[in-house]
Design an enzyme around this catalytic site. Structure first.
Site, PDB file in Angstrom:
ATOM      1  N   ASP A   9      27.618  11.816  -3.792  1.00  0.00           N
ATOM      2  CA  ASP A   9      28.565  10.787  -4.214  1.00  0.00           C
ATOM      3  C   ASP A   9      27.916   9.874  -5.247  1.00  0.00           C
ATOM      4  OD1 ASP A   9      31.110   9.118  -3.821  1.00  0.00           O
ATOM      5  OD2 ASP A   9      29.521   7.656  -3.453  1.00  0.00           O
ATOM      6  N   TYR A  28      27.201   2.644 -11.070  1.00  0.00           N
ATOM      7  CA  TYR A  28      25.813   2.635 -10.627  1.00  0.00           C
ATOM      8  C   TYR A  28      24.872   2.744 -11.836  1.00  0.00           C
ATOM      9  CZ  TYR A  28      28.034   3.789  -6.143  1.00  0.00           C
ATOM     10  OH  TYR A  28      28.832   3.799  -5.016  1.00  0.00           O
ATOM     11  N   LYS A  40      33.762   7.981  -9.053  1.00  0.00           N
ATOM     12  CA  LYS A  40      34.730   6.902  -8.910  1.00  0.00           C
ATOM     13  C   LYS A  40      35.313   6.496 -10.263  1.00  0.00           C
ATOM     14  CE  LYS A  40      32.054   5.411  -4.930  1.00  0.00           C
ATOM     15  NZ  LYS A  40      30.838   6.206  -5.173  1.00  0.00           N
TER      16      LYS A  40
END
Length: 336
Positions: free
Chosen positions: A46, A51, A77
């Site tokens: 994931d 990030y 995401k």
């Protein structure tokens, strides 16, 4: 589609730390950690553009792009579009402050429209070096990043990202979608909608051994009623349950340190590692499909796998319950 049918196991690898969360990680250390996860059987990864402004996806993609695509499950995401333009000054990340101050210096747009969602997915595919995603989470449409404006961001996502991801799922481009958040309210709101319907959600930090009572009040009963699955993110509560000093991505306050001390003492009494207690607790709820634990050192991968498989005596869970360290409503492993 049920997340439990998609995910290859109950332990996934969370790559927020690969975006240089809290500290700058050398490229070779990041690479070795992902390789260690792969070599030891991890097949769910994931990540997110957020990030490190794309750094986590780049590092993960460097390793996974050389692996057979059909052998692993990948989620990322939407909600942040990484620009070529560089950020000037400190980022505004709400409560999360300097979380990724050591990441890429690129500016990010925080936007959940249909157009931004499609662009975000295209950019993620390039950074990851892959031709498809399995699961896409709508990232951070919650109070911790947006304060009183969070409902406005939620509405942007409802009319933008939700509809795009529902279409992509229906077309078979992705297998599933849902929300990836640190708060329960956006998921509750989504589950209450007539359409569109998510397949599950990634809830970070809200269903841990240390912090779970709020999620048990409304969200998890709703999830069971709607037959949607949960991936538990941050099972170590930002690191405090794994020997770190952070809780909620900040320095842990005294009351949290005191509760962790009680948990560790009880674990020590029963010869249980605190990591095993944390992972197995988060997986004991019927809604839980998997946990994703982050790591920045290869040795941590083996620790997590060992913790997942460790035998934890029923007496430990019994005493945990008797001491009031877990909610009476929380399902415990082995029906303790």
């Amino acid at each position: 589609m049920s997340l439990k049918k998609i995910l290859p196991g109950r332990l996934g690898f969370g790559t927020a730390p690969l975006g240089n969360m809290f500290r700058a990680i050398p490229d070779e250390e990041a690479r070795a950690t992902v390789e260690a996860a792969w070599d030891q059987g991890t097949r769910y990864f994931d990540t997110a553009p957020f990030y490190g402004a794309g750094l986590s996806e780049e590092r993960l993609g460097e390793v996974l792009s050389a692996k057979p695509r059909g052998e692993y499950v990948l989620s990322t995401k939407v909600g942040r579009v990484v620009l070529d333009e560089l950020e000037e000054g400190a980022r505004d990340l709400g409560e999360k402050g300097g979380l990724f101050e050591h990441g890429n210096p690129n500016k990010m747009l925080h936007v959940w429209t249909a157009e931004a969602t499609e662009r975000s997915i295209e950019d993620s595919l390039k950074r990851l070096g892959t031709d498809r995603l399995d699961i896409v989470w709508v990232h951070d449409i919650a109070q911790d990043f947006h304060g009183d404006l969070w409902l406005q961001k939620f509405e942007e996502a409802r009319t933008g990202a939700f509809r795009v991801l529902s279409r992509l799922r229906d077309e078979g481009v992705i297998k599933a979608w849902g929300l990836g958040v640190n708060k329960t309210e956006p998921i509750e709101l989504t589950l209450a909608l007539d359409e569109p319907k998510p397949d599950g959600f990634l809830l970070a930090g809200r269903y841990t051994l240390l912090d779970h009572e709020h999620a048990l009040q409304r969200l998890l009963p709703m999830a069971q009623e709607h037959n949607v699955d949960m991936v538990v993110g941050g099972p170590y509560s930002s690191g405090i349950l794994a020997g770190g000093a952070h809780f909620e991505y900040q320095q842990a306050p005294p009351e949290i340190i005191e509760k962790v001390s009680r948990l560790k003492a009880l674990a020590h009494k029963h010869g249980v590692s605190i990591k095993a207690a944390a992972l197995q607790f988060s997986l004991a709820h019927p809604v839980s499909a998997a946990v994703v634990a982050g790591a920045t050192r290869p040795s941590r991968i083996a620790e997590d796998i060992a913790a997942l498989n460790e035998t934890v005596p029923a007496a430990f869970w019994d005493e945990l319950r008797a001491a009031g360290l877990v909610s009476p409503a929380a399902p415990l492993p082995n029906n303790a």
